[in-house]
Design a protein around this motif. Structure first.
Motif, short mmCIF file in Angstrom:
data_model
loop_
_atom_site.label_atom_id
_atom_site.label_comp_id
_atom_site.label_asym_id
_atom_site.label_seq_id
_atom_site.Cartn_x
_atom_site.Cartn_y
_atom_site.Cartn_z
N LEU A 101 0.84 -1.20 0.00
CA LEU A 101 0.00 0.00 0.00
C LEU A 101 0.87 1.26 0.00
CD1 LEU A 101 -2.90 -0.86 2.48
CD2 LEU A 101 -2.82 -1.16 0.00
N GLU A 102 1.95 1.22 0.78
CA GLU A 102 2.86 2.37 0.81
C GLU A 102 3.51 2.59 -0.55
OE1 GLU A 102 4.73 3.05 5.12
OE2 GLU A 102 5.19 1.05 4.30
N GLU A 103 3.91 1.50 -1.19
CA GLU A 103 4.53 1.61 -2.53
C GLU A 103 3.56 2.24 -3.52
OE1 GLU A 103 5.77 -2.28 -3.68
OE2 GLU A 103 7.16 -2.49 -1.98
N LYS A 104 2.28 2.01 -3.32
CA LYS A 104 1.26 2.57 -4.21
C LYS A 104 0.85 3.99 -3.80
CE LYS A 104 -0.71 -1.88 -5.68
NZ LYS A 104 -0.57 -1.71 -7.13
N GLY A 105 1.51 4.52 -2.75
CA GLY A 105 1.29 5.91 -2.37
C GLY A 105 0.28 6.15 -1.27
N TYR A 106 -0.19 5.08 -0.60
CA TYR A 106 -1.18 5.24 0.46
C TYR A 106 -0.51 5.40 1.83
CZ TYR A 106 -4.58 3.46 -2.95
OH TYR A 106 -5.35 3.27 -4.06
N ASP A 107 -1.02 6.30 2.62
CA ASP A 107 -0.65 6.39 4.03
C ASP A 107 -1.32 5.22 4.74
OD1 ASP A 107 -0.42 6.95 6.74
OD2 ASP A 107 -0.89 9.08 6.53
N PRO A 108 -0.58 4.37 5.50
CA PRO A 108 -1.22 3.24 6.20
C PRO A 108 -2.39 3.66 7.09
CG PRO A 108 1.17 3.00 6.27
CD PRO A 108 0.89 4.35 5.67
N ILE A 109 -2.37 4.90 7.60
CA ILE A 109 -3.47 5.36 8.45
C ILE A 109 -4.77 5.44 7.66
CG2 ILE A 109 -4.30 7.30 9.86
CD1 ILE A 109 -2.13 5.54 11.14
N VAL A 110 -4.68 5.63 6.35
CA VAL A 110 -5.88 5.61 5.51
C VAL A 110 -6.52 4.22 5.55
CG1 VAL A 110 -6.69 5.71 3.10
CG2 VAL A 110 -5.19 7.50 4.00
N TYR A 111 -5.68 3.18 5.56
CA TYR A 111 -6.24 1.83 5.68
C TYR A 111 -6.89 1.63 7.04
CZ TYR A 111 -6.82 -3.17 6.03
OH TYR A 111 -7.38 -4.41 6.24
N ARG A 112 -6.28 2.17 8.09
CA ARG A 112 -6.91 2.09 9.42
C ARG A 112 -8.29 2.74 9.40
NH1 ARG A 112 -5.01 1.41 14.99
NH2 ARG A 112 -6.59 2.29 16.38
N LEU A 162 -10.45 2.28 -1.25
CA LEU A 162 -9.36 2.88 -0.49
C LEU A 162 -9.09 4.31 -0.96
CD1 LEU A 162 -7.51 2.09 1.85
CD2 LEU A 162 -5.78 1.45 0.17
N ASP A 163 -9.21 4.54 -2.27
CA ASP A 163 -9.06 5.90 -2.81
C ASP A 163 -10.10 6.84 -2.21
OD1 ASP A 163 -6.89 5.38 -4.45
OD2 ASP A 163 -8.12 4.89 -6.19
N ASN A 164 -11.33 6.36 -2.11
CA ASN A 164 -12.40 7.19 -1.53
C ASN A 164 -12.10 7.53 -0.07
OD1 ASN A 164 -13.89 7.21 -3.89
ND2 ASN A 164 -15.08 5.40 -3.35
N THR A 165 -11.54 6.54 0.65
CA THR A 165 -11.17 6.80 2.05
C THR A 165 -10.03 7.79 2.13
OG1 THR A 165 -11.86 4.54 2.62
CG2 THR A 165 -10.51 5.71 4.23
N ALA A 166 -9.07 7.69 1.20
CA ALA A 166 -7.94 8.63 1.19
C ALA A 166 -8.43 10.06 0.98
CB ALA A 166 -6.94 8.23 0.11
N ILE A 167 -9.39 10.23 0.09
CA ILE A 167 -9.96 11.56 -0.17
C ILE A 167 -10.70 12.06 1.08
CG2 ILE A 167 -11.71 12.80 -1.51
CD1 ILE A 167 -10.98 10.86 -3.86
N THR A 168 -11.48 11.15 1.69
CA THR A 168 -12.22 11.51 2.91
C THR A 168 -11.27 11.92 4.02
OG1 THR A 168 -14.01 9.99 2.33
CG2 THR A 168 -13.85 10.65 4.63
N TYR A 169 -10.19 11.17 4.18
CA TYR A 169 -9.21 11.47 5.23
C TYR A 169 -8.54 12.82 4.98
CZ TYR A 169 -5.25 10.91 8.42
OH TYR A 169 -4.31 11.09 9.43
N LYS A 170 -8.19 13.07 3.74
CA LYS A 170 -7.54 14.34 3.39
C LYS A 170 -8.46 15.52 3.72
CE LYS A 170 -5.63 16.89 -0.55
NZ LYS A 170 -5.42 16.89 -2.02
N LYS A 171 -9.73 15.37 3.38
CA LYS A 171 -10.70 16.44 3.67
C LYS A 171 -10.90 16.61 5.17
CE LYS A 171 -13.33 16.09 -0.66
NZ LYS A 171 -14.64 15.71 -1.26
N LEU A 172 -10.93 15.49 5.88
CA LEU A 172 -11.11 15.54 7.33
C LEU A 172 -9.95 16.30 7.98
CD1 LEU A 172 -12.40 14.66 10.02
CD2 LEU A 172 -11.16 12.48 9.79
N ILE A 173 -8.73 15.98 7.58
CA ILE A 173 -7.56 16.65 8.16
C ILE A 173 -7.57 18.14 7.81
CG2 ILE A 173 -5.04 16.75 8.15
CD1 ILE A 173 -6.30 14.34 9.65
#
Length: 469
Positions: free
Chosen positions: A293-304, A323-334
Motif C-alpha cells: 500500500l505504501e509503494e502505491k502511495g497510500y498512508d497506512p493510516i488511511v487503511y486504518r 481505499l481511494d475514496n477513504t484517502a480523499i475523505t481522510y484528506k478532507k477531514l484533516i
C-alpha cells in the motif's frame, strides 16, 4: 459498554471479573510470512477495543502469543509446519524466519498505530508449560497417545463445538472440508496436543517430552500462554472469525478440561476482509501488505480509517477504489481540522453532549462507523474551536488516526508553500499543465528547472508536494 459475545450470540454488558481490571488475550501471528492487510484488520479492531477499554478507565493487561512453531498448513493436523514451510521457501533457519517476520509484523503494526500488547510471548519460550498441561490432560483422561502423537479426546466433553451448532455427521468429515483423515484419532474431531519425531523427522525445532522428542500443536499454545500470564480466568479473548473453529473451539476444550471450570467470559471475533475474489489470503491473488500500500502511495493510516468505517462484525470489501475514496475523505477531514482556530473557552455542556455521542457509539458493540459520525458532529457543531480540538484529541486516543498531528503538519506545509518564490510557483503550474496534457518529457524538464532553483517537487495521492532542498 455492550459487546457481542460470539459464545452466547448476543450483545452483553461487558463486566470484568475483577472490578476495574481487564484480562485480554489476542491470538498473535504465525510469523512465517508478512501479515496481509486482512490479518491486520483484526489487529486494528482489537487495538481499538483495548484503547476504548482504557479510555473508559479500565486497567487492561493484554497478552499476545507469537506462533513460531506448531501451526500446520492444515487445521486438520496435516501438512508442513508453516514455520518450516517459510524456512524452506527462503533457505533460512526457522528461528531466522521467526525473528525477521516478528519484527516485520510489529513494524506494520506501528505504521497502523496498533499498540504493542503488554505481554508478547513466542510459543518456543513456553515448552515446559505445554508439557505440564498436556500431562495433566492425560492424567485426567482427556488426552491419549496414538501413533506417536498426543491427542485431545473430544468424546469426553458434554459439548465440543461451543460457537454454534454442528452435527456429528459434519464432524465425521474432519474439522475442515478437504482435510485428510488421521487414522490415529479415536474421534474425527480430536486434535493434536503434541507431535513427535515419528511424524515429522525434518522438523527443525524439537524438544524432549515424556512422549518422545517432538513439538507442540498450535492450539495448546494460546491456552497455556494465556493461563501463564492472565491466570485461570480470562475476561476477553480476541481473534479473527476464522479462528472460532477449530482453534478457539479447541482452546476452550483443553483449557476448561484442564482447569475444571469456565475459562473465558467474552469472545470477540473480527470478520473477514474480502476482495472481489473472496476472502483475502496469502495464497491467492495479489499479496496485499502494508508495504505494498505504501509503494502505491497510500498512508497506512488511511487503511486504518477504511477499517474503522465499517463494523467489525461485517465482512469488509477491499478495492483500490474504496481505499481511494477513504484517502480523499481522510484528506478532507484533516483539512477541516487544520482550519479550526484554537480560540474561545471550552463549553462544558456542549463538550459533554458531543462526547456522549462518541461514547454511545463505542458502547454499542464498538460501533466505530458511528464514532466517526460523532467526530463529524463535532466539526459541524457551533462549539468553540478550543472545544472542538479538545474533543478531537480525546476521540483520537481511541481512533488513533493522527488527527491533530496530521492537521498541524498540513498547516506547517501550507505555510511553507506560501514561502515559495513566484518563479517556482509559476513553474509548478506549468508542470501541472504539462502532466495534464501527458507531455511528461516537458514535465520532467520543468521539474529539473525547479530543482536547480533549490526545490523538490513530488506527486503524492494527496497532491503535488513542494519542499525546499
Amino acid at each position: 459498554m455492550k459487546l457481542y459475545n460470539s459464545l452466547s450470540h448476543e450483545k452483553e454488558e461487558f463486566v470484568p471479573r475483577t472490578e476495574g481490571k481487564v484480562s485480554m488475550y489476542t491470538c498473535g501471528p504465525t510469523v512465517y510470512h508478512y501479515a496481509h492487510i486482512g490479518n491486520l484488520r483484526s489487529y486494528i479492531m482489537e487495538d481499538v477495543l483495548e484503547k476504548y477499554l482504557r479510555f473508559t478507565g479500565l486497567d487492561v493487561h493484554r497478552v499476545m502469543n507469537i506462533t513460531d512453531v506448531g501451526h500446520l498448513t492444515s487445521d486438520g493436523d496435516t501438512g508442513d509446519d508453516k514455520m518450516l514451510k517459510g524456512a524452506k521457501r527462503e533457505h533460512k533457519t526457522v528461528m531466522e524466519i521467526a525473528d525477521f517476520y516478528t519484527k516485520a509484523f510489529f513494524a506494520d503494526c506501528a505504521k497502523l498505530n496498533i499498540k504493542t500488547p503488554d505481554t508478547v510471548q513466542p510459543a518456543t519460550g513456553c515448552i515446559g508449560d505445554f508439557i505440564k498441561v498436556i500431562s495433566s490432560l492425560i492424567e485426567k483422561g482427556y488426552a491419549y497417545q496414538a501413533g506417536g502423537n498426543i491427542y485431545f479426546d473430544t468424546s469426553k466433553l458434554d459439548k465440543y463445538y461451543m460457537f454454534g451448532d454442528i452435527s456429528e455427521e459434519d464432524l465425521e468429515v474432519g474439522v475442515r472440508e478437504g482435510v485428510e483423515e488421521d487414522g490415529n484419532k479415536r474421534n474425527k474431531a480430536d486434535f493434536v496436543l503434541w507431535f513427535t519425531k515419528s511424524k515429522f523427522d525434518d522438523q527443525e525445532l524439537k524438544w524432549d517430552s515424556p512422549w518422545g522428542v517432538g513439538y507442540p500443536g498450535w492450539h495448546i499454545e494460546c491456552s497455556c500462554i494465556s493461563m501463564k500470564y492472565l491466570g485461570e480466568y480470562l475476561d476477553l479473548h480476541c481473534g479473527g472469525i476464522d479462528n472460532a473453529f477449530p482453534h478457539h473451539t479447541n482452546e476452550i476444550a483443553q483449557s476448561e478440561s484442564y482447569l475444571g471450570h469456565k475459562w473465558c467470559n467474552y469472545w470477540f471475533h473480527v470478520h473477514h476482509l474480502n476482495t472481489e475474489g473472496g476472502k483475502m489470503s496469502k495464497s491467492k491473488g495479489e499479496f496485499l501488505t502494508v508495504s505494498l500500500l505504501e509503494e502505491k502511495g497510500y498512508d497506512p493510516i488511511v487503511y486504518r480509517m477504511f477499517c474503522l468505517s465499517s463494523h467489525y462484525r461485517k465482512s469488509l470489501m477491499f478495492t483500490y477504489d474504496n481505499l481511494d475514496n477513504t484517502a480523499i475523505t481522510y484528506k478532507k477531514l484533516i483539512a477541516r481540522i487544520a482550519a479550526i482556530k484554537d480560540e474561545g473557552d471550552i463549553d462544558k455542556a456542549e463538550y459533554d453532549r458531543l462526547y456522549k455521542g462518541f461514547t454511545d457509539a463505542m458502547d454499542n458493540d464498538l460501533n466505530t462507523a458511528q464514532a466517526l459520525t460523532a467526530l463529524y458532529d463535532v466539526l459541524k457543531s457551533d462549539a468553540s474551536g478550543k472545544t472542538k480540538l479538545a474533543l478531537i484529541a480525546e476521540f483520537d486516543k481511541v481512533l488513533s488516526l493522527n488527527l491533530i498531528s496530521a492537521a498541524e503538519k498540513l498547516k506547517a506545509s501550507e505555510n511553507a508553500q506560501e514561502d515559495i518564490p513566484a518563479e517556482v510557483a509559476e513553474l509548478i503550474e506549468q508542470r501541472k499543465a504539462a502532466r495534464k496534457a501527458k507531455d511528461f518529457a516537458l514535465a520532467d524538464s520543468i521539474r529539473d528547472k525547479i530543482s536547480e532553483l533549490g526545490y523538490i517537487v513530488e506527486e503524492t495521492r494527496q497532491g503535488t508536494k513542494v519542499t525546499k532542498k
